[in-house]
Design a protein around this motif. Sequence first.
Motif, short mmCIF file in Angstrom:
data_model
loop_
_atom_site.label_atom_id
_atom_site.label_comp_id
_atom_site.label_asym_id
_atom_site.label_seq_id
_atom_site.Cartn_x
_atom_site.Cartn_y
_atom_site.Cartn_z
N VAL A 24 0.84 -1.19 0.00
CA VAL A 24 0.00 0.00 0.00
C VAL A 24 0.88 1.24 0.00
CG1 VAL A 24 -1.83 1.27 1.18
CG2 VAL A 24 -1.80 -1.23 1.27
N ALA A 25 0.67 2.11 -0.99
CA ALA A 25 1.36 3.40 -1.05
C ALA A 25 0.32 4.49 -0.85
CB ALA A 25 2.05 3.57 -2.39
N VAL A 26 0.63 5.47 -0.01
CA VAL A 26 -0.32 6.53 0.32
C VAL A 26 0.20 7.87 -0.19
CG1 VAL A 26 -1.49 7.76 2.19
CG2 VAL A 26 -1.10 5.29 2.37
N GLU A 27 -0.65 8.63 -0.86
CA GLU A 27 -0.31 9.99 -1.26
C GLU A 27 -1.35 10.94 -0.69
OE1 GLU A 27 0.56 12.86 -5.15
OE2 GLU A 27 0.08 10.74 -5.46
N LEU A 28 -0.87 11.91 0.08
CA LEU A 28 -1.76 12.91 0.69
C LEU A 28 -1.81 14.14 -0.22
CD1 LEU A 28 -3.47 13.97 3.03
CD2 LEU A 28 -1.35 14.70 4.15
N LEU A 29 -2.99 14.47 -0.67
CA LEU A 29 -3.20 15.60 -1.58
C LEU A 29 -3.68 16.81 -0.78
CD1 LEU A 29 -5.08 13.58 -4.36
CD2 LEU A 29 -2.61 13.91 -4.09
N GLU A 30 -2.75 17.43 -0.08
CA GLU A 30 -3.13 18.51 0.83
C GLU A 30 -3.71 19.71 0.08
OE1 GLU A 30 -0.45 18.48 4.69
OE2 GLU A 30 0.81 18.54 2.89
N GLU A 31 -3.17 20.02 -1.09
CA GLU A 31 -3.69 21.17 -1.84
C GLU A 31 -5.13 20.93 -2.27
OE1 GLU A 31 -2.72 23.89 -5.80
OE2 GLU A 31 -1.29 22.34 -5.17
N ALA A 32 -5.44 19.69 -2.65
CA ALA A 32 -6.82 19.36 -3.01
C ALA A 32 -7.74 19.50 -1.80
CB ALA A 32 -6.89 17.94 -3.57
N GLY A 33 -7.24 19.09 -0.64
CA GLY A 33 -8.03 19.23 0.57
C GLY A 33 -8.31 20.69 0.90
N ARG A 34 -7.30 21.54 0.71
CA ARG A 34 -7.51 22.97 0.96
C ARG A 34 -8.49 23.57 -0.03
NH1 ARG A 34 -1.86 22.66 2.06
NH2 ARG A 34 -1.36 23.30 -0.07
N ALA A 35 -8.40 23.11 -1.29
CA ALA A 35 -9.32 23.62 -2.30
C ALA A 35 -10.76 23.27 -1.95
CB ALA A 35 -8.95 23.05 -3.66
N ARG A 36 -10.99 22.06 -1.51
CA ARG A 36 -12.35 21.67 -1.14
C ARG A 36 -12.82 22.46 0.07
NH1 ARG A 36 -15.79 17.89 -2.64
NH2 ARG A 36 -17.52 17.54 -1.21
N GLU A 37 -11.95 22.65 1.02
CA GLU A 37 -12.31 23.39 2.23
C GLU A 37 -12.72 24.82 1.90
OE1 GLU A 37 -13.01 23.60 6.33
OE2 GLU A 37 -12.49 21.87 5.09
N SER A 38 -12.08 25.40 0.88
CA SER A 38 -12.40 26.77 0.48
C SER A 38 -13.59 26.86 -0.46
CB SER A 38 -11.18 27.41 -0.19
OG SER A 38 -10.92 26.81 -1.45
N GLY A 39 -14.12 25.70 -0.85
CA GLY A 39 -15.28 25.68 -1.74
C GLY A 39 -14.96 25.57 -3.21
N ASP A 40 -13.66 25.44 -3.55
CA ASP A 40 -13.25 25.34 -4.96
C ASP A 40 -13.28 23.88 -5.38
OD1 ASP A 40 -12.20 25.56 -7.48
OD2 ASP A 40 -10.47 26.80 -6.89
N LEU A 41 -14.47 23.35 -5.63
CA LEU A 41 -14.61 21.92 -5.94
C LEU A 41 -14.00 21.57 -7.29
CD1 LEU A 41 -18.24 21.23 -4.65
CD2 LEU A 41 -16.06 21.21 -3.41
N ASP A 42 -14.02 22.51 -8.22
CA ASP A 42 -13.43 22.25 -9.53
C ASP A 42 -11.93 22.02 -9.41
OD1 ASP A 42 -13.92 22.20 -12.51
OD2 ASP A 42 -12.39 23.76 -12.42
N ARG A 43 -11.26 22.85 -8.63
CA ARG A 43 -9.82 22.69 -8.41
C ARG A 43 -9.53 21.39 -7.67
NH1 ARG A 43 -4.82 23.14 -10.21
NH2 ARG A 43 -3.30 23.72 -8.61
#
Length: 223
Positions: free
Chosen positions: A146-165
């Motif tokens: 199992v390899a894990v990649e954390l997409l922190e920028e995507a998480g921040r985008a969702r938190e800010s409401g930028d679902l497209d990003r």
Amino acid sequence: MTRLGLVHTVPALAATFHDLVTAAAAADVEPIHVVDPWLLRTAMTTGVTPEVVDRLAAHVAHLRGRGVAGVLVTCSTLGEATEQVLERLGAGAPVVRVDQGMADRAVDLAGDGGRVAVLATVASTTGPTERLVHRSARRAGVAVTVAVELLEEAGRARESGDLDRHDELVAAAIGRWEGRSDVVVLAQASMAAAVSRAGATATPVLSSPELAARRLVEVTSLV
């Protein structure tokens, strides 16, 4: 009509799971939703504390008290807390964690010696998801990497409401694992919309919502 309980930490997911559960069931069902964003906020900032487990247990007990045939907890960060709640409350309506069906399917697709890539946008989900995939593999009598990649920028985008990003970044990450893994797992149910953005891939990509809905109706004998 059979009642089914669902506990959400992301309000926007309630409608998604409502439709998936009613579509998956062969009989008429009445989904009953509990939405509690505090659970996820607390788990992300201080971890899955005893208070989080207590509050989740109270929600499950409330739903059982309303006569549901089963309960689905739709937050992957609370996966292990969901299992603790089931152990605490004991016999009664089954309680399903959102990513169990996905983990079992990932192991089946990867096979013995296979490679599973886990993508997550929230750090609190990475450990529970990785441990669940390994446990599913042990139950199946196989071993996977199992390899894990954390997409922190995507998480921040969702938190800010930028679902497209958010979807764009998740789709790009799916592409990076093409050919480097046997299956890609999206740890959060909220990542599911990014699958269509990624387009056709040779590597299977799994998200939890539909598989979780199927698991809920299976354990409640509504298939």
